[in-house]
Design a protein around this motif. Structure first.
Motif, PDB file in Angstrom:
ATOM      1  N   ARG A 225       4.158  -1.349  38.188  1.00 55.92           N
ATOM      2  CA  ARG A 225       3.807  -0.142  37.426  1.00 55.92           C
ATOM      3  C   ARG A 225       4.147   1.115  38.217  1.00 55.92           C
ATOM      4  NH1 ARG A 225      -0.992  -3.136  36.566  1.00 55.92           N
ATOM      5  NH2 ARG A 225      -2.228  -1.680  37.793  1.00 55.92           N
ATOM      6  N   ASN A 226       3.851   1.108  39.512  1.00 57.43           N
ATOM      7  CA  ASN A 226       4.178   2.260  40.352  1.00 57.43           C
ATOM      8  C   ASN A 226       5.681   2.452  40.466  1.00 57.43           C
ATOM      9  OD1 ASN A 226       1.546   3.020  40.861  1.00 57.43           O
ATOM     10  ND2 ASN A 226       1.366   1.678  42.628  1.00 57.43           N
TER      11      ASN A 226
ATOM     12  N   LYS B 221       6.815   4.150  37.276  1.00 56.86           N
ATOM     13  CA  LYS B 221       6.441   5.566  37.308  1.00 56.86           C
ATOM     14  C   LYS B 221       7.342   6.359  38.251  1.00 56.86           C
ATOM     15  CE  LYS B 221       1.937   4.603  37.766  1.00 56.86           C
ATOM     16  NZ  LYS B 221       0.500   4.813  38.003  1.00 56.86           N
ATOM     17  N   ARG B 222       7.677   5.772  39.384  1.00 56.62           N
ATOM     18  CA  ARG B 222       8.573   6.428  40.339  1.00 56.62           C
ATOM     19  C   ARG B 222       9.941   6.661  39.712  1.00 56.62           C
ATOM     20  NH1 ARG B 222       7.064   3.141  44.231  1.00 56.62           N
ATOM     21  NH2 ARG B 222       8.900   1.827  44.035  1.00 56.62           N
TER      22      ARG B 222
END
Length: 113
Positions: free
Chosen positions: A57-58, A61-62
């Motif tokens: 998920r990160n 988002k990145r």
């Protein structure tokens, strides 16, 4: 992307989701709400648990933040945007996510003329 250009508060998210307009493709959903007298667009990102674990998920988002930085000069400044990632984004790389984001922004007429 600078922190002042991010939407964090739940009230702002709800206002954009309820009063804004939306466009979508298979990978992303874009909600937008026009705000007059705003010098720069603001963005809120939502990547749910269906996408994968926290690391995945990160990463998504990145990728989305970096794509927005690269497209920053082309996006109209007087809008608040919310981008919601759908399941197919978990298998995509940066350039695919950027292409998908460009597609949604173009469909919603968010690019400057």
């Amino acid at each position: 992307m600078k922190k002042e250009y991010r939407i964090k508060k739940n009230e702002e998210f709800q206002k954009i989701l309820t009063h804004g307009h939306s466009f979508a493709n298979r990978q992303l959903v874009l909600y937008f709400y026009e705000k007059k007298d705003q010098a720069h667009f603001r963005v809120g990102l939502s990547v749910g648990k269906k996408i994968g674990n926290a690391v995945k998920r990160n990463e998504v988002k990145r990728y989305l933040r970096h794509a927005l930085i690269e497209l920053e000069d082309e996006i109209k400044p007087n809008f608040d945007l919310i981008i919601i990632a759908r399941k197919p984004t978990s298998d995509m790389g940066f350039f695919e996510i950027k292409k998908s984001l460009s597609h949604v922004l173009k469909r919603s007429n968010m690019f400057r003329q």
